[in-house]
Design a protein around this motif. Structure first.
Motif, PDB file in Angstrom:
ATOM      1  N   TYR A  68      55.493  30.808  87.640  1.00  0.00           N
ATOM      2  CA  TYR A  68      54.589  29.878  88.309  1.00  0.00           C
ATOM      3  C   TYR A  68      53.136  30.335  88.225  1.00  0.00           C
ATOM      4  CZ  TYR A  68      52.460  26.956  91.869  1.00  0.00           C
ATOM      5  OH  TYR A  68      51.635  26.074  92.530  1.00  0.00           O
ATOM      6  N   GLU A  69      52.894  31.623  88.360  1.00  0.00           N
ATOM      7  CA  GLU A  69      51.523  32.126  88.344  1.00  0.00           C
ATOM      8  C   GLU A  69      50.806  31.806  87.037  1.00  0.00           C
ATOM      9  OE1 GLU A  69      51.810  36.704  86.905  1.00  0.00           O
ATOM     10  OE2 GLU A  69      52.689  36.279  88.869  1.00  0.00           O
ATOM     11  N   HIS A  70      51.547  31.630  85.940  1.00  0.00           N
ATOM     12  CA  HIS A  70      50.936  31.334  84.644  1.00  0.00           C
ATOM     13  C   HIS A  70      50.429  29.901  84.541  1.00  0.00           C
ATOM     14  CE1 HIS A  70      53.911  34.629  83.311  1.00  0.00           C
ATOM     15  NE2 HIS A  70      52.722  35.175  83.498  1.00  0.00           N
ATOM     16  N   VAL A  71      50.997  29.006  85.367  1.00  0.00           N
ATOM     17  CA  VAL A  71      50.605  27.595  85.288  1.00  0.00           C
ATOM     18  C   VAL A  71      50.059  27.071  86.615  1.00  0.00           C
ATOM     19  CG1 VAL A  71      52.211  27.061  83.412  1.00  0.00           C
ATOM     20  CG2 VAL A  71      52.973  26.832  85.789  1.00  0.00           C
ATOM     21  N   GLU A 247      47.711  20.432  77.431  1.00  0.00           N
ATOM     22  CA  GLU A 247      46.873  21.625  77.436  1.00  0.00           C
ATOM     23  C   GLU A 247      47.742  22.792  76.971  1.00  0.00           C
ATOM     24  OE1 GLU A 247      44.122  22.479  80.475  1.00  0.00           O
ATOM     25  OE2 GLU A 247      44.199  20.462  81.379  1.00  0.00           O
ATOM     26  N   THR A 248      47.101  23.907  76.668  1.00  0.00           N
ATOM     27  CA  THR A 248      47.845  25.103  76.291  1.00  0.00           C
ATOM     28  C   THR A 248      47.518  26.229  77.272  1.00  0.00           C
ATOM     29  OG1 THR A 248      46.089  25.894  74.794  1.00  0.00           O
ATOM     30  CG2 THR A 248      47.823  24.486  73.843  1.00  0.00           C
ATOM     31  N   PHE A 249      48.431  27.184  77.355  1.00  0.00           N
ATOM     32  CA  PHE A 249      48.189  28.378  78.162  1.00  0.00           C
ATOM     33  C   PHE A 249      48.932  29.533  77.502  1.00  0.00           C
ATOM     34  CE2 PHE A 249      52.153  26.692  79.707  1.00  0.00           C
ATOM     35  CZ  PHE A 249      52.922  27.782  80.037  1.00  0.00           C
ATOM     36  N   GLN A 250      48.528  30.724  77.823  1.00  0.00           N
ATOM     37  CA  GLN A 250      49.175  31.904  77.254  1.00  0.00           C
ATOM     38  C   GLN A 250      49.442  32.916  78.355  1.00  0.00           C
ATOM     39  OE1 GLN A 250      47.087  33.709  73.995  1.00  0.00           O
ATOM     40  NE2 GLN A 250      48.737  35.113  73.493  1.00  0.00           N
ATOM     41  N   PHE A 256      52.526  34.164  72.103  1.00  0.00           N
ATOM     42  CA  PHE A 256      52.433  32.778  71.688  1.00  0.00           C
ATOM     43  C   PHE A 256      51.881  31.909  72.807  1.00  0.00           C
ATOM     44  CE2 PHE A 256      55.885  34.730  69.317  1.00  0.00           C
ATOM     45  CZ  PHE A 256      55.581  34.378  68.004  1.00  0.00           C
ATOM     46  N   HIS A 257      51.122  30.883  72.401  1.00  0.00           N
ATOM     47  CA  HIS A 257      50.677  29.890  73.362  1.00  0.00           C
ATOM     48  C   HIS A 257      51.860  29.013  73.765  1.00  0.00           C
ATOM     49  CE1 HIS A 257      46.552  30.860  71.946  1.00  0.00           C
ATOM     50  NE2 HIS A 257      46.224  30.473  73.164  1.00  0.00           N
ATOM     51  N   LYS A 258      51.861  28.591  75.014  1.00  0.00           N
ATOM     52  CA  LYS A 258      52.830  27.624  75.506  1.00  0.00           C
ATOM     53  C   LYS A 258      52.081  26.322  75.783  1.00  0.00           C
ATOM     54  CE  LYS A 258      56.123  30.791  75.710  1.00  0.00           C
ATOM     55  NZ  LYS A 258      55.385  32.016  75.462  1.00  0.00           N
ATOM     56  N   PHE A 259      52.823  25.262  75.967  1.00  0.00           N
ATOM     57  CA  PHE A 259      52.209  23.949  76.104  1.00  0.00           C
ATOM     58  C   PHE A 259      52.518  23.328  77.471  1.00  0.00           C
ATOM     59  CE2 PHE A 259      52.712  24.874  71.672  1.00  0.00           C
ATOM     60  CZ  PHE A 259      51.508  24.462  71.113  1.00  0.00           C
ATOM     61  N   PHE A 260      51.507  22.678  78.025  1.00  0.00           N
ATOM     62  CA  PHE A 260      51.607  21.995  79.308  1.00  0.00           C
ATOM     63  C   PHE A 260      51.320  20.530  79.048  1.00  0.00           C
ATOM     64  CE2 PHE A 260      50.214  20.570  83.486  1.00  0.00           C
ATOM     65  CZ  PHE A 260      51.006  21.291  84.373  1.00  0.00           C
ATOM     66  N   TYR A 261      52.384  19.718  79.033  1.00  0.00           N
ATOM     67  CA  TYR A 261      52.253  18.304  78.711  1.00  0.00           C
ATOM     68  C   TYR A 261      52.090  17.486  79.990  1.00  0.00           C
ATOM     69  CZ  TYR A 261      53.728  19.569  74.005  1.00  0.00           C
ATOM     70  OH  TYR A 261      53.804  20.131  72.754  1.00  0.00           O
ATOM     71  N   VAL A 262      51.214  16.495  79.923  1.00  0.00           N
ATOM     72  CA  VAL A 262      50.935  15.635  81.069  1.00  0.00           C
ATOM     73  C   VAL A 262      51.171  14.187  80.669  1.00  0.00           C
ATOM     74  CG1 VAL A 262      49.202  14.906  82.753  1.00  0.00           C
ATOM     75  CG2 VAL A 262      49.173  17.253  81.868  1.00  0.00           C
ATOM     76  N   CYS A 263      52.126  13.551  81.330  1.00  0.00           N
ATOM     77  CA  CYS A 263      52.399  12.133  81.108  1.00  0.00           C
ATOM     78  C   CYS A 263      52.120  11.434  82.432  1.00  0.00           C
ATOM     79  CB  CYS A 263      53.840  11.915  80.669  1.00  0.00           C
ATOM     80  SG  CYS A 263      54.231  12.725  79.096  1.00  0.00           S
ATOM     81  N   ALA A 264      51.087  10.597  82.450  1.00  0.00           N
ATOM     82  CA  ALA A 264      50.575  10.054  83.697  1.00  0.00           C
ATOM     83  C   ALA A 264      50.697   8.542  83.765  1.00  0.00           C
ATOM     84  CB  ALA A 264      49.110  10.457  83.876  1.00  0.00           C
ATOM     85  N   ARG A 265      51.365   8.055  84.821  1.00  0.00           N
ATOM     86  CA  ARG A 265      51.439   6.616  85.053  1.00  0.00           C
ATOM     87  C   ARG A 265      50.060   6.072  85.447  1.00  0.00           C
ATOM     88  NH1 ARG A 265      56.571   4.267  85.772  1.00  0.00           N
ATOM     89  NH2 ARG A 265      55.298   2.383  85.808  1.00  0.00           N
ATOM     90  N   GLY A 266      49.217   6.950  85.978  1.00  0.00           N
ATOM     91  CA  GLY A 266      47.818   6.633  86.236  1.00  0.00           C
ATOM     92  C   GLY A 266      47.020   7.781  85.668  1.00  0.00           C
TER      93      GLY A 266
END
Length: 307
Positions: A68-71, A247-250, A256-266
């Motif tokens: 959790y602390e990474h994101v 977005e990406t985070f490491q 390796f970079h990891k990915f943070f995907y955002v799918c927004a209804r708004g």
């Protein structure tokens, strides 16, 4: 080899890089002895309920990809409301839910199809809600007429590596197996269906690169919208009625970079205000039958992937 691919999956690395990355001694040094017995013989086992029931019967905890602390900074950016109703799919025995709860998000529901892990986690954390269910069949969750129409069951759904497990049976990444495409489509359709229609968020933490994962999160029908005032563009999924971004985070010490995907209804709260009103106007026109090619039109293209 099968041992290499399963080791890569358990380390939280993308199986697609197995041709250029050999774990070698990394597997034995990165995984404690207590974890090694849980490594699947074949990568596809990570998409088998029997494997997880057996693993969760005595495994205490394990966090995939990141903690959790990474994101935390990304969760705060896109989900600032601590009162938001949050569903975590494929929760497993991760500490992620407890850490999210400790950070002030108290309306948490955790879902996994393993009865064994839900029983253990419910006993460990009775302050949260726990459901035994299939993340690819969220359409079966009971809801009131108001929840079914626009309020939704949740304000946000979080997936940390759950969809990644489905990908272990993907086959050719350029031409994925139909069964996997169908599974992911059911998962995304179900998630969209339980989210608040105006501000619902699907947040996904994954090791999958954008040119592979975007095909799944955008679905068969999607389009690119452009704001005529600012020139900014957004990708919109007609299949799931959400905007897509990432977005990406490491993680500290990670390779390796990891990915943070955002799918927004708004629009996510992290978006710049300059485009909010004009994007809102464009979103209202997405399903309009009067879209044209006039100057300033939002509709640039409708892309349909042949399944």
């Amino acid at each position: 080899s099968s041992s290499s691919s399963s080791s890569i999956m358990d380390l939280g690395l993308d199986p697609r890089i197995r041709k250029t990355y050999s774990p070698g001694s990394t597997t034995s040094t990165s995984l404690p002895a207590s974890k090694k017995s849980y490594i699947a013989e074949h990568n596809r086992e990570y998409n088998r309920q029997e494997y997880w029931e057996k693993r969760f019967a005595d495994e205490e905890e394990y966090d995939w990809l990141a903690e959790y602390e990474h994101v935390r900074h990304l969760i705060h950016k896109y989900l600032p409301d601590r009162k938001a109703r949050v569903l975590i799919v494929g929760c497993g025995n991760s500490r992620f839910s407890a850490q999210l709860y400790a950070d002030g998000y108290r309306e948490l529901t955790n879902l996994d199809y393993s009865a064994a892990v839900i029983e253990r986690m419910r006993a460990r954390h009775p302050e949260m809600r726990w459901i035994v269910s299939d993340m690819t069949r969220l359409d079966l969750l009971p809801r009131t007429p108001e929840q079914a129409s626009h309020l939704g069951l949740f304000d946000a759904v979080i997936d940390k590596a759950a969809m990644d497990a489905l990908m272990t049976e993907e086959g050719d990444v350029w031409d994925p197996r139909a069964e996997v495409r169908d599974q992911v489509d059911r998962m995304c359709s179900g998630i969209s269906g339980v989210l608040h229609a105006e501000h619902g968020l699907f947040l996904q933490i994954s090791f999958a690169q954008t040119h592979f994962r975007s095909r799944y999160l955008l679905g068969a029908k999607h389009r690119q919208l452009v704001d005529p005032e600012s020139g900014l563009t957004r990708q919109f999924s007609d299949s799931y009625s959400w905007y897509y971004s990432h977005e990406t985070f490491q993680p500290e010490g990670g390779c390796f970079h990891k990915f943070f995907y955002v799918c927004a209804r708004g629009l996510p709260s992290g978006e710049e205000r300059i485009s909010e009103e004009s994007f809102a106007r464009g979103a209202a026109r997405v399903h309009s039958e009067s879209e044209s090619d006039e100057e300033g039109s939002w509709l640039l293209d409708i892309q349909t992937d042949e399944q």
